[in-house]
Enzyme design. Structure first.
Site, PDB file in Angstrom:
ATOM      1  N   HIS A  73      -8.190  -4.461  -1.029  1.00  0.00           N
ATOM      2  CA  HIS A  73      -6.878  -3.882  -0.709  1.00  0.00           C
ATOM      3  C   HIS A  73      -6.089  -4.769   0.252  1.00  0.00           C
ATOM      4  CE1 HIS A  73      -4.336  -0.381  -1.242  1.00  0.00           C
ATOM      5  NE2 HIS A  73      -4.115  -0.311   0.061  1.00  0.00           N
ATOM      6  N   SER A 127       0.835  -1.202   0.000  1.00  0.00           N
ATOM      7  CA  SER A 127       0.000   0.000   0.000  1.00  0.00           C
ATOM      8  C   SER A 127       0.875   1.260   0.000  1.00  0.00           C
ATOM      9  CB  SER A 127      -0.953  -0.079   1.197  1.00  0.00           C
ATOM     10  OG  SER A 127      -1.939   0.900   1.113  1.00  0.00           O
ATOM     11  N   ASP A 134     -10.169  -3.903  -5.420  1.00  0.00           N
ATOM     12  CA  ASP A 134      -9.523  -2.876  -4.590  1.00  0.00           C
ATOM     13  C   ASP A 134     -10.171  -1.525  -4.854  1.00  0.00           C
ATOM     14  OD1 ASP A 134      -7.823  -1.138  -3.290  1.00  0.00           O
ATOM     15  OD2 ASP A 134      -6.005  -2.178  -3.923  1.00  0.00           O
TER      16      ASP A 134
HETATM   17  C1  MLT Z   1      -1.423   6.017  -0.230  1.00  0.00           C
HETATM   18  O1  MLT Z   1      -1.838   6.992   0.350  1.00  0.00           O
HETATM   19  O2  MLT Z   1      -0.221   5.763  -0.417  1.00  0.00           O
HETATM   20  C2  MLT Z   1      -2.438   5.073  -0.755  1.00  0.00           C
HETATM   21  O3  MLT Z   1      -3.679   5.668  -0.775  1.00  0.00           O
HETATM   22  C3  MLT Z   1      -2.461   3.817   0.024  1.00  0.00           C
HETATM   23  C4  MLT Z   1      -2.825   4.077   1.453  1.00  0.00           C
HETATM   24  O4  MLT Z   1      -4.015   4.103   1.764  1.00  0.00           O
HETATM   25  O5  MLT Z   1      -1.934   4.270   2.260  1.00  0.00           O
END
Ligand code: MLT
Length: 212
Positions: A188, A107, A157
């Site tokens: 996700h 992520s 996702d």
């Molecule tokens: C991010 O902010 O890098 C992406 O949206 C993944 C997350 O939720 O951290």
């Protein structure tokens, strides 16, 4: 270490293992989160696991965002540089080969690893990115020949739309990377099947050499 400003954990390699996994957690995680996954992906590999230095409502991340999926691109550039410097400094302190560093990110951690690939392509020898998206559009294609990437996406996702991860695969391929993009039947969250697949992918590319 000049960049020990990253709180981190380091697990030394076992004999015969030359790869170092750079473990990059998701939003709200910390340096302990991916250690078990790193150990199962490449048993005996060295593990370098920093904690993201940006706080969002108290949750560690690797760069600032304005909203879900809307990133602060200047901050990404700065944080990718800081992380590259940290990896280089850590390789001297801990004595691992800085040409054998493979990122494993989930992520937000996958997104900063993608930024490293696009902005600082010499830092990584490869990457396993779970639920990554395009962190920014680079000004010029990075040179990613000999830097293979395993991208694991979730079919449902809601954070990473499919065209976004496909765009990331295209950007990496334009740089010469050999990209494996796999789509798993979930959102996700991460499944054990994709960790197994990533482990097999890594074992082919970074086989453990047993010392004579
Ligand atoms: C991010 O902010 O890098 C992406 O949206 C993944 C997350 O939720 O951290």
């Amino acid at each position: 270490m000049p960049h020990s400003s990253f709180i981190h954990r380091f697990v030394p390699a076992e004999q015969g293992n030359r790869v170092t996994l750079l473990l990059l957690h998701g939003t709200g995680g910390d340096e302990g989160d991916l250690i078990p996954i790193g150990q199962s992906l490449v048993p005996g590999a060295a593990l370098l696991s920093p904690r993201g230095r940006v706080l969002e409502n108290g949750m560690p991340r690797f760069f600032r965002r304005v909203a879900e999926g809307v990133f602060d691109v200047e901050d990404i550039r700065l944080r990718a540089r800081e992380l590259a410097e940290f990896v280089e400094a850590a390789s001297k302190v801990y004595g691992f080969d800085d040409h054998g560093v493979v990122a494993v990110g989930y992520s937000n951690g996958a997104n900063i690893a993608a930024a490293l690939l696009l902005l600082q392509p010499r830092v990584l020898a490869g990457a396993v990115l779970f639920r990554a998206m395009v962190p920014l559009e680079p000004e010029r294609p990075p040179d990613l020949r000999d830097v293979p990437v395993f991208l694991a996406a979730g079919a449902t996702d809601r954070i990473v739309p499919r065209p976004n991860v496909e765009r990331l695969a295209t950007l990496l391929r334009e740089g010469g990377s050999s990209v494996s993009l796999e789509v798993y039947p979930r959102g996700h969250e991460l499944g054990t099947d994709e960790i197994d697949d990533a482990g097999e992918w890594l074992a082919v590319r970074w086989p453990v050499r047993t010392e004579p």
